[in-house]
Design an enzyme around this catalytic site. Structure first.
Site, PDB file in Angstrom:
ATOM      1  N   GLU A  98       0.795  -1.220   0.000  1.00 46.22           N
ATOM      2  CA  GLU A  98       0.000   0.000   0.000  1.00 46.22           C
ATOM      3  C   GLU A  98       0.837   1.285   0.000  1.00 46.22           C
ATOM      4  O   GLU A  98       0.437   2.277  -0.585  1.00 46.22           O
ATOM      5  CB  GLU A  98      -0.939  -0.003   1.224  1.00 46.22           C
ATOM      6  N   SER A 357     -30.095 -26.871  50.938  1.00 42.14           N
ATOM      7  CA  SER A 357     -29.195 -27.262  52.039  1.00 42.14           C
ATOM      8  C   SER A 357     -27.723 -27.006  51.745  1.00 42.14           C
ATOM      9  O   SER A 357     -26.864 -27.493  52.475  1.00 42.14           O
ATOM     10  CB  SER A 357     -29.385 -28.758  52.340  1.00 42.14           C
TER      11      SER A 357
END
Length: 784
Positions: A98, A357
């Protein structure tokens, strides 16, 4: 410093005529540069660069792999590529393709601009551009029509970006914003949605293929035009070879690499936890989840719940904590997040539910540390009344005197309530608040003794964190959900000795809460676990742990509907076993070591206390030196009785001769009542010598009915009598009832007596045959 420098340049105008020509020209040049710089800074202040776009929130596992992601507000997949994910291969390829002079120009490339102008003028049309990576970033941040005016703005913006950001940050911006087809933007989004991997794991062929898509994002669609992409990719790879960017062998391998990529779905693991972590405000949140373990657990939960739907049981939740790192490595909030009919998006791991419990191990551990219990010490499991609260066991039966370990492994309710009453609710609540039980902290003042049976609100996250503390010698470490969570100082919940005693009790294989077909689980690793079932069978719990993991399981319905088949032992525990078999198969070699703070001793089997001389049956028990009860066994009592065995003597009335000594088992009054009601034979101590003039001291009878300070409503048309009943000491033969200080009736200890009360305040007294008395009062209201 800079203002003074510029002021000196512009104030030198008056003396410029006396300077040589080259100095005047240099001064003029500096003025031009300073003016341009000031103009640029003014533009930078008045027209700052655009804000950076919002990124997709991505959740990663503990290794940085994406496990969940969310669209940006503008409906784009724009995942932020972190600096460490920009590998040298990715950087070199993108920059060379690029903008190969990227690291040398200030945002615009004058050479490229000149070349573009000449080419375009000579050919009479636009044949080449001069955009740098920085200018492409500007265009991606602020899209504009392609004309000279836009180009001028892009040039200024490019200079602004170069002023504000480093080259690496600008490259990062480009890689985050570059279009990759459809609503995919950025290298990381494309890498995951096309190749299912992080950018730093991309090959040269994959990087090159992605690098050409932004040039023609419409026609070069991954999965649709792969042959065209391969053709363009290979052309660029050959160019890289000509430019000497990569070795010939590397280029050949890249060209030969096939391209089978297509648009993949976004990872959707751990949706419930991901939603929570999404609110952190970070673009990338690294969780502590182990993706392999997470996937395995999600499948186990889904497969387990599927057949249970015929019983109208629709969901389950699981939390797995690594006991060494305290990191949550798997988190399943429901069996199916996509289930819209039964509320699959509800987070069952964070929902406040009744714990059944499951809090009993903590209670007994606290009692051990308070010097009240050891595993073999006995607690009476008989009918009990705690200020109007009358708990019942799960099977609505009583067991008489039982050891603490029996009471815990069989999850008996009455011994648990009795020990919470003795310990004090405040100590239990304080320990839970230390373990960050938020709902309990909010409800602290409203909680009563029923909290130990599930009468409170907790979450699976909290319970799993609590049991992980048992696995860490009683030290509570807050579970970690993010890798960057700092390790906070742990809180001491239990001693290491009490924790070890819980390990031994909760890992006992001879337990009633084993599922029916538990043998089918295979080589089950040794684990300690506790089950729980909430009132109305709305929630089934099973929490287990070993040295490596703590696993919490909840099964039920988010609607709160009770199901007759739902219980912790039969429904939640099989899933717990499956998970442990999957994540820690056949691993029982490493178990907890007994800490130096505890020891073992011989105790009497009848009481769990150190044996006295008369104790005939002993067993081994754990204890905490200088903390556990040291009093010797008092289960039996030597009594002086008459020769015929009909009366007993105290030291004040024993005759000089004609008596004998005999050992009797001394049962508490409540246990005697239990024996009498069930017609269990036991040898009662003979009644005391009626001729004795001694005034006895000590506890009087315990009135178990009616309840002290209670209000009773009696219907005028159909009045019902109120029952009188008490428990008395072993040597009491008769008790005497009084109503408002007037004698009412004599009865045996434990015998039920009934009376019809009058309206108003009623005083009830019970006196035994030793003269010891107990008073209570009730309020009677007559209603029509």
């Amino acid at each position: 410093m800079l203002p003074r420098f510029f002021a000196s340049i512009f104030s030198a105008k008056a003396n410029a005529a006396a300077l040589p020509v080259w100095q005047r020209r240099s001064l003029m040049f500096l003025r031009w540069v300073a003016g341009i710089f000031l103009l640029f800074m003014s533009i930078n202040v008045l027209f700052p660069p655009p804000d950076l776009p919002a990124y997709s929130t991505i959740i990663t596992d503990n290794k940085g792999q994406v496990i969940h992601a969310y669209l940006t507000p503008d409906e784009k997949w724009r995942m932020k590529t972190e600096l460490h994910e920009i590998s040298p291969l990715l950087q070199q390829t993108i920059v060379h393709k690029e903008d190969r002079w990227f690291y040398y120009h200030p945002g615009i490339n004058p050479v490229a601009v000149g070349r573009a102008i000449i080419n375009n003028v000579l050919r009479g049309r636009v044949t080449s551009g001069a955009s740098t990576i920085t200018m492409q970033v500007v265009r991606l941040l602020e899209p504009r029509p392609r004309n000279l005016w836009s180009k001028a703005i892009e040039t200024i913006r490019a200079l602004q970006l170069e002023w504000r950001y480093s080259k690496t940050e600008i490259l990062q911006l480009y890689l985050n914003l570059v279009p990759m087809g459809g609503n995919i933007e950025g290298i990381k989004s494309a890498s995951w949605l096309y190749f299912n991997k992080n950018p730093d794991h991309l090959s040269l062929a994959e990087i090159t293929a992605l690098s050409i898509i932004p040039n023609r994002p419409t026609s070069l669609r991954m999965g649709r035009n792969n042959s065209l992409i391969v053709s363009e990719r290979n052309r660029w790879l050959q160019q890289f070879e000509k430019d000497g960017l990569y070795l010939q062998n590397d280029i050949a391998d890249a060209i030969a690499e096939p391209l089978t990529a297509t648009r993949l779905p976004v990872p959707r693991m751990a949706p419930h936890l991901s939603q929570r972590l999404r609110n952190s405000g970070q673009a990338t949140v690294q969780s502590t989840l182990n993706s392999e373990l997470q996937l395995k657990t999600e499948k186990l939960v889904a497969d387990y719940i599927r057949p249970l739907r015929i019983y109208n049981i629709h969901h389950a939740a699981v939390v797995i904590i690594n006991n060494q790192t305290h990191a949550v490595e798997a988190y399943v909030g429901s069996a199916d997040f996509a289930d819209t009919i039964d509320g699959g998006q509800v987070n069952g791991a964070a929902a406040v539910r009744q714990p059944g419990s499951t809090l009993k191990p903590l209670l007994y551990g606290l009692c051990i540390d308070a010097g009240m219990l050891t595993p073999k010490m006995h607690i009476n499991d008989v009918a009990s009344n705690f200020g109007g609260y009358v708990p019942e066991n799960y099977d609505q039966q009583f067991n008489g005197a039982v050891s603490m370990e029996y009471a815990l492994s069989h999850s008996l309710n009455i011994p648990a309530v009795k020990m919470l009453h003795r310990l004090g609710k405040e100590k239990m609540v304080a320990a839970l608040v230390k373990a960050r039980f938020n709902q309990i902290a909010k409800d602290e003042k409203k909680l009563g003794l029923s909290m130990i049976l599930g009468g409170c609100g907790t979450t699976l996250e909290e319970l799993t964190g609590l049991f992980s503390a048992f696995a860490n010698e009683g030290l509570y470490h807050a579970p970690r959900y993010q890798m960057q969570d700092s390790s906070k100082r742990p809180s001491r919940i239990l001693s290491s000795g009490a924790s070890y005693m819980l390990h031994e009790i909760l890992s006992n294989i001879e337990r009633p809460d084993f599922p029916v077909h538990w043998q089918a689980t295979g080589a089950l690793p040794r684990i300690a676990w506790k089950t729980g079932t909430s009132y109305g069978r709305r929630d089934a719990w099973s929490i287990g742990y070993n040295t490596k993991y703590t696993v919490g399981v909840w099964v039920g319905n988010f609607s709160g509907q009770g199901i007759p088949e739902l219980s912790g032992a039969s429904i939640a525990t099989p899933l717990l076993f499956r998970i442990f078999n999957s994540i820690d198969y056949d691993n029982d070699k490493n178990w907890f070591r007994m800490p130096a703070t505890m020891d073992s001793r011989m105790v009497c089997s009848e009481s769990g206390l150190p044996p006295a001389e008369h104790c005939q049956h002993v067993t081994t028990d754990f204890f905490l030196p200088l903390i556990s009860p040291a009093a010797v066994c008092n289960a039996e009592k030597e009594v002086m009785i008459s020769a015929d065995g009909k009366i007993s003597y105290c030291v004040n009335c024993v005759p000089a001769n004609g008596f004998k000594r005999k050992w009797y088992k001394e049962a508490a009054p409540e246990l005697q009542a239990y024996f009498d009601q069930r017609q269990i034979a036991y040898e009662r101590i003979p009644s005391h010598n009626p001729q004795c003039q001694r005034v006895f001291s000590g506890n009087g009878p315990t009135i178990v009915s009616p309840d002290n300070r209670a209000e009773y409503f009696i219907e005028k048309s159909q009045p019902e009598p109120i029952m009188l009943r008490c428990n008395a000491e072993a040597d009491v033969a008769t008790v005497y009832w009084y109503i408002n200080n007037r004698f009412y009736k004599a009865a045996l200890p434990g015998e039920s007596v009934f009376f019809a009360p009058e309206a108003g305040q009623v005083k009830i007294s019970c006196t035994d045959d030793k003269g010891r008395n107990r008073d209570i009062s009730i309020l009677v209201t007559i209603v029509n």
